[in-house]
Design a protein around this motif. Structure first.
Motif, PDB file in Angstrom:
ATOM      1  N   VAL A 180      36.354  -4.132 -28.159  1.00  0.00           N
ATOM      2  CA  VAL A 180      37.250  -5.102 -28.786  1.00  0.00           C
ATOM      3  C   VAL A 180      37.277  -6.381 -27.959  1.00  0.00           C
ATOM      4  O   VAL A 180      37.422  -6.333 -26.728  1.00  0.00           O
ATOM      5  CB  VAL A 180      38.679  -4.532 -28.922  1.00  0.00           C
ATOM      6  N   LEU A 181      37.122  -7.521 -28.632  1.00  0.00           N
ATOM      7  CA  LEU A 181      37.195  -8.806 -27.942  1.00  0.00           C
ATOM      8  C   LEU A 181      38.621  -9.065 -27.475  1.00  0.00           C
ATOM      9  O   LEU A 181      39.590  -8.815 -28.206  1.00  0.00           O
ATOM     10  CB  LEU A 181      36.750  -9.932 -28.867  1.00  0.00           C
ATOM     11  N   LEU A 182      38.766  -9.585 -26.256  1.00  0.00           N
ATOM     12  CA  LEU A 182      40.090  -9.883 -25.724  1.00  0.00           C
ATOM     13  C   LEU A 182      40.820 -10.910 -26.584  1.00  0.00           C
ATOM     14  O   LEU A 182      42.027 -10.796 -26.819  1.00  0.00           O
ATOM     15  CB  LEU A 182      39.956 -10.406 -24.286  1.00  0.00           C
ATOM     16  N   THR A 183      40.082 -11.906 -27.089  1.00  0.00           N
ATOM     17  CA  THR A 183      40.712 -12.964 -27.876  1.00  0.00           C
ATOM     18  C   THR A 183      41.142 -12.502 -29.262  1.00  0.00           C
ATOM     19  O   THR A 183      41.792 -13.264 -29.981  1.00  0.00           O
ATOM     20  CB  THR A 183      39.748 -14.157 -28.026  1.00  0.00           C
ATOM     21  N   SER A 184      40.789 -11.278 -29.650  1.00  0.00           N
ATOM     22  CA  SER A 184      41.212 -10.760 -30.951  1.00  0.00           C
ATOM     23  C   SER A 184      42.401  -9.815 -30.832  1.00  0.00           C
ATOM     24  O   SER A 184      42.806  -9.212 -31.822  1.00  0.00           O
ATOM     25  CB  SER A 184      40.050 -10.035 -31.640  1.00  0.00           C
ATOM     26  N   THR A 185      42.960  -9.670 -29.634  1.00  0.00           N
ATOM     27  CA  THR A 185      44.098  -8.779 -29.419  1.00  0.00           C
ATOM     28  C   THR A 185      45.388  -9.586 -29.303  1.00  0.00           C
ATOM     29  O   THR A 185      45.375 -10.799 -29.047  1.00  0.00           O
ATOM     30  CB  THR A 185      43.911  -7.954 -28.135  1.00  0.00           C
ATOM     31  N   TRP A 186      46.520  -8.895 -29.461  1.00  0.00           N
ATOM     32  CA  TRP A 186      47.818  -9.559 -29.341  1.00  0.00           C
ATOM     33  C   TRP A 186      48.150  -9.883 -27.891  1.00  0.00           C
ATOM     34  O   TRP A 186      49.041 -10.701 -27.622  1.00  0.00           O
ATOM     35  CB  TRP A 186      48.920  -8.686 -29.937  1.00  0.00           C
ATOM     36  N   VAL A 187      47.445  -9.274 -26.956  1.00  0.00           N
ATOM     37  CA  VAL A 187      47.742  -9.498 -25.539  1.00  0.00           C
ATOM     38  C   VAL A 187      47.559 -10.965 -25.166  1.00  0.00           C
ATOM     39  O   VAL A 187      48.342 -11.540 -24.411  1.00  0.00           O
ATOM     40  CB  VAL A 187      46.846  -8.605 -24.652  1.00  0.00           C
ATOM     41  N   VAL A 188      46.527 -11.612 -25.723  1.00  0.00           N
ATOM     42  CA  VAL A 188      46.255 -13.003 -25.385  1.00  0.00           C
ATOM     43  C   VAL A 188      47.366 -13.909 -25.932  1.00  0.00           C
ATOM     44  O   VAL A 188      47.696 -14.939 -25.318  1.00  0.00           O
ATOM     45  CB  VAL A 188      44.864 -13.412 -25.903  1.00  0.00           C
ATOM     46  N   ILE A 189      47.978 -13.542 -27.050  1.00  0.00           N
ATOM     47  CA  ILE A 189      49.116 -14.307 -27.569  1.00  0.00           C
ATOM     48  C   ILE A 189      50.285 -14.201 -26.599  1.00  0.00           C
ATOM     49  O   ILE A 189      50.937 -15.200 -26.263  1.00  0.00           O
ATOM     50  CB  ILE A 189      49.529 -13.782 -28.959  1.00  0.00           C
ATOM     51  N   MET A 190      50.568 -12.986 -26.147  1.00  0.00           N
ATOM     52  CA  MET A 190      51.673 -12.765 -25.218  1.00  0.00           C
ATOM     53  C   MET A 190      51.460 -13.513 -23.902  1.00  0.00           C
ATOM     54  O   MET A 190      52.394 -14.111 -23.350  1.00  0.00           O
ATOM     55  CB  MET A 190      51.829 -11.266 -24.972  1.00  0.00           C
ATOM     56  N   ILE A 191      50.224 -13.504 -23.402  1.00  0.00           N
ATOM     57  CA  ILE A 191      49.939 -14.208 -22.139  1.00  0.00           C
ATOM     58  C   ILE A 191      50.103 -15.710 -22.316  1.00  0.00           C
ATOM     59  O   ILE A 191      50.629 -16.405 -21.431  1.00  0.00           O
ATOM     60  CB  ILE A 191      48.523 -13.855 -21.650  1.00  0.00           C
ATOM     61  N   ALA A 192      49.657 -16.233 -23.462  1.00  0.00           N
ATOM     62  CA  ALA A 192      49.838 -17.662 -23.729  1.00  0.00           C
ATOM     63  C   ALA A 192      51.324 -18.025 -23.740  1.00  0.00           C
ATOM     64  O   ALA A 192      51.726 -19.063 -23.203  1.00  0.00           O
ATOM     65  CB  ALA A 192      49.184 -18.030 -25.058  1.00  0.00           C
ATOM     66  N   LYS A 215      35.523 -16.249 -24.325  1.00  0.00           N
ATOM     67  CA  LYS A 215      34.588 -15.996 -25.422  1.00  0.00           C
ATOM     68  C   LYS A 215      33.628 -14.870 -25.032  1.00  0.00           C
ATOM     69  O   LYS A 215      32.950 -14.919 -24.010  1.00  0.00           O
ATOM     70  CB  LYS A 215      33.792 -17.275 -25.735  1.00  0.00           C
ATOM     71  N   GLY A 216      33.599 -13.832 -25.850  1.00  0.00           N
ATOM     72  CA  GLY A 216      32.706 -12.703 -25.599  1.00  0.00           C
ATOM     73  C   GLY A 216      33.229 -11.685 -24.609  1.00  0.00           C
ATOM     74  O   GLY A 216      32.576 -10.656 -24.377  1.00  0.00           O
ATOM     75  N   VAL A 217      34.400 -11.917 -24.011  1.00  0.00           N
ATOM     76  CA  VAL A 217      34.971 -10.976 -23.043  1.00  0.00           C
ATOM     77  C   VAL A 217      35.596  -9.805 -23.794  1.00  0.00           C
ATOM     78  O   VAL A 217      36.392 -10.002 -24.720  1.00  0.00           O
ATOM     79  CB  VAL A 217      36.014 -11.666 -22.155  1.00  0.00           C
ATOM     80  N   LEU A 218      35.248  -8.586 -23.401  1.00  0.00           N
ATOM     81  CA  LEU A 218      35.752  -7.383 -24.055  1.00  0.00           C
ATOM     82  C   LEU A 218      36.901  -6.786 -23.255  1.00  0.00           C
ATOM     83  O   LEU A 218      36.966  -6.922 -22.025  1.00  0.00           O
ATOM     84  CB  LEU A 218      34.640  -6.349 -24.196  1.00  0.00           C
ATOM     85  N   VAL A 219      37.803  -6.126 -23.966  1.00  0.00           N
ATOM     86  CA  VAL A 219      38.845  -5.357 -23.294  1.00  0.00           C
ATOM     87  C   VAL A 219      38.176  -4.204 -22.559  1.00  0.00           C
ATOM     88  O   VAL A 219      37.340  -3.495 -23.142  1.00  0.00           O
ATOM     89  CB  VAL A 219      39.873  -4.827 -24.315  1.00  0.00           C
ATOM     90  N   PRO A 220      38.491  -4.008 -21.276  1.00  0.00           N
ATOM     91  CA  PRO A 220      37.809  -2.960 -20.491  1.00  0.00           C
ATOM     92  C   PRO A 220      37.871  -1.591 -21.178  1.00  0.00           C
ATOM     93  O   PRO A 220      38.919  -1.141 -21.634  1.00  0.00           O
ATOM     94  CB  PRO A 220      38.589  -2.948 -19.171  1.00  0.00           C
ATOM     95  N   GLY A 221      36.706  -0.945 -21.292  1.00  0.00           N
ATOM     96  CA  GLY A 221      36.618   0.378 -21.877  1.00  0.00           C
ATOM     97  C   GLY A 221      36.561   0.403 -23.390  1.00  0.00           C
ATOM     98  O   GLY A 221      36.570   1.493 -23.990  1.00  0.00           O
ATOM     99  N   THR A 222      36.486  -0.756 -24.033  1.00  0.00           N
ATOM    100  CA  THR A 222      36.438  -0.816 -25.501  1.00  0.00           C
ATOM    101  C   THR A 222      35.378  -1.828 -25.928  1.00  0.00           C
ATOM    102  O   THR A 222      34.773  -2.512 -25.105  1.00  0.00           O
ATOM    103  CB  THR A 222      37.802  -1.231 -26.094  1.00  0.00           C
TER     104      THR A 222
END
Length: 583
Positions: free
Chosen positions: A420-432, A411-418
């Motif tokens: 954008v919240l990490l939890t709002s990206t598709w990357v977290v779906i792929m990691i799950a 919660k509240g963690v941003l993608v480095p250099g942006t």
């Protein structure tokens, strides 16, 4: 301390550190945060008040008992389907026994939430079966009403877990046990109850415990059927409607993990202290016997009825995908291919998203699985077995709980250099997806490495190859079959993942096929395209399953053609005057 570090090469320590960091960051800590959130107040003080509040709410206690009831009854129903099917096809001579067992496993290639709507159209109050019963016999069967519908759909989907494990266990029974019982006058039902089934108990318990855990944790089927008074739907609703800080969502998550672990522990407890081993060697299994003509007719009738039930979701989804209108009628009023055109026009991005997410997740899984397998079997790292235990623990974590853990922990963690919240990206779906399917790839990689004799590595190193080159040029190619099988298994199971997807998908542009099917099925007009997308998902899983079996068969044949003599010593090191291989 220095002695400990000298137990393994620096590369092994680095690999173990990277794997452990991934498991801690994306599995251990998010799940631990879920547990922590269930036991603390807003001010950070420890409390059991959230659990007391949970059991004092009638809706929550109802959901708790409903989940236990559905999981238990679905397991019993699955056993009633699987046990006779396994026993008949293993114990008696049948034409088409292999085809029967193959068809019996087909329900696994379709997630239960995909066929749930089709099951309503076939067995629902206004479905095909009840319309025909009311028309010809004057009564209906409320098989899809409320919790009964969830039990029915889940049992038809998950019974292959019991079927596969029990079939294997029955085939491994020593035929001498049965012959001894027959000589002592034990026959028929008593022979099955006192001798055959007890010896096959490990396979049955393994399958039954897996069915219980899968049903208890399932989110998609109750949601699609509109049954929300169960634990998984309540956890989803609390997090999405009340908010990520609602403590009852975490209490439900803790209960779901606890019951998953308890089911596995209970299955081990049931078998503890009992000996199921036999001395059977090749060719000594229980003998197939001929049924009487009447018995053959009755057995085929029973098996045909069961297979018709188990394949009805596939038939229903296929019909629904081509139906122009299917409402209050035994069969569709007309057929069209427009639903598939709609899917390829509107949901093309979902298909490409699925291929991207699942492909990357499966790649991560085989990379981690190969690394963990090598570390635990080829190195002397202290506590290396913990890597296997932590990775395998993902089996006990429901996808919904893992998704809640990600939303809370990151919660509240941003993608480095942006921004954008990490939890709002598709990357977290792929990691799950990667974390949830890691145990499948790990088991395939471990099995593949067990078939690679260590003398082959020693031979390569004695010729001057470095450890990394040996792994890259010798070990990995020999493990290729198991690695590919693990990749395919992770890919096809991730392709139909809904419980984690439904919470982590923040926009429709990120949605994979499973989320698209769920969205389509929410409306009457969308059921046709949803079924069409479901057929495509089934095709992807079926092709992947077939490819996995082909890979395993070809790899097994290749290994049988080139056996390794276990008694041969490692090759000697070459004399100094022989030039080593360049690395």
């Amino acid at each position: 301390m220095s002695r400990i570090f000298h137990l393994a090469r620096p590369g092994a320590w680095l690999a173990a550190g990277l794997v452990l960091a991934f498991l801690l960051l994306f599995l251990v800590l998010p799940v631990a945060w879920v547990f922590f959130s269930a036991f603390v107040n807003a001010d950070g003080s420890l409390t059991l008040g959230h659990f007391a509040a949970f059991f004092h709410q009638p809706l929550m206690t109802e959901a708790f008992w409903n989940s236990l009831y559905v999981a238990t009854m679905a397991t019993i129903a699955a056993a009633l389907i699987a046990v006779p099917l396994a026993y008949f096809t293993v114990r008696f001579e049948f034409r088409g026994a292999l085809l029967i067992q193959t068809l019996g496993v087909l329900p696994l290639i379709m997630p239960p939430f995909v066929g749930a709507v089709a099951m309503q159209l076939i067995f629902g109050r206004s479905g095909t079966v009840n319309l025909l019963l009311e028309q010809h016999l004057g009564f209906t069967v409320p098989i899809m009403d409320g919790l009964n519908g969830v039990i029915f759909v889940e049992a038809l989907h998950y019974f292959p877990f019991i079927l596969m494990n029990l079939t294997l266990a029955l085939r491994n029974i020593d035929g001498a046990m049965e012959e001894a019982a027959l000589n002592l006058g034990c026959r028929g039902w008593r022979l099955f109850r006192r001798v055959i089934f007890p010896l096959a108990m490990p396979g049955f318990v393994a399958g039954a415990s897996l069915v219980f855990v899968k049903v208890f944790d399932d989110l998609g089927t109750p949601l699609v059927l509109g049954t929300t008074n169960m634990l998984a739907p309540q956890a989803y609703l609390r997090i999405t409607q009340v908010g990520i800080d609602d403590p009852l969502g975490y209490v439900i998550s803790v209960l779901m993990i606890a019951f998953s672990i308890a089911a596995m522990a209970l299955s081990a407890r049931v078998l503890k202290g009992k000996d199921y081993a036999t001395t059977q060697k090749g060719g000594g299994a229980i003998q197939r016997r001929r049924l009487s003509p009447l018995g053959t007719v009755l057995a085929y009738a029973w098996i045909g009825f069961i297979l018709l039930l188990t394949l009805s979701p596939h038939i229903g989804v296929l019909l629904l995908s081509f139906a122009s209108v299917w409402s209050f009628a035994p069969l569709p009023d007309g057929f069209t291919a427009a639903h598939y055109a709609t899917v390829f026009q509107d949901a093309g991005g979902m298909i490409s998203n699925t291929l991207l997410y699942c492909g990357m997740a499966a790649g991560i899984d085989v990379l981690l699985g190969t690394t963990i397998a090598y570390l635990i079997m080829r190195t002397r790292l202290p506590a290396r077995q913990w890597l296997d235990w932590i990775a395998t623990a993902a089996l006990a974590v429901p996808g919904l709980v893992l998704a809640i853990g990600y939303l809370r922990f990151f919660k509240g963690v941003l993608v480095p250099g942006t921004d954008v919240l990490l939890t709002s990206t598709w990357v977290v779906i792929m990691i799950a997806y990667a974390v949830r399917r890691l145990p499948y790839a790990l088991r395939s990689c471990v099995a593949a490495l067990q078939q690679v004799h260590i003398s082959l590595e020693e031979a390569a190193e004695s010729l001057g190859a470095t450890k990394m080159r040996t792994i890259r040029r010798v070990v990995v190619p020999l493990m290729a079959g198991g690695i590919l099988a693990g990749f395919v298994t992770s890919f096809i199971t991730a392709a139909v993942e809904l419980s984690a997807t439904i919470l982590l998908t923040s926009s429709q542009s990120q949605a994979p096929m499973s989320y698209g099917i769920y969205l389509y099925m929410q409306s009457i007009a969308g059921r046709g395209p949803g079924a069409a997308l479901g057929v495509l998902a089934i095709a992807v899983v079926a092709i992947g399953t077939y490819a996995s079996h082909v890979i395993v068969e070809r790899t097994g044949s290749r290994l049988k053609q080139r056996p390794v003599d276990e008694d041969l010593p490692p090759l000697p090191i070459l004399p100094a005057e022989v030039a080593p291989v360049r690395t």
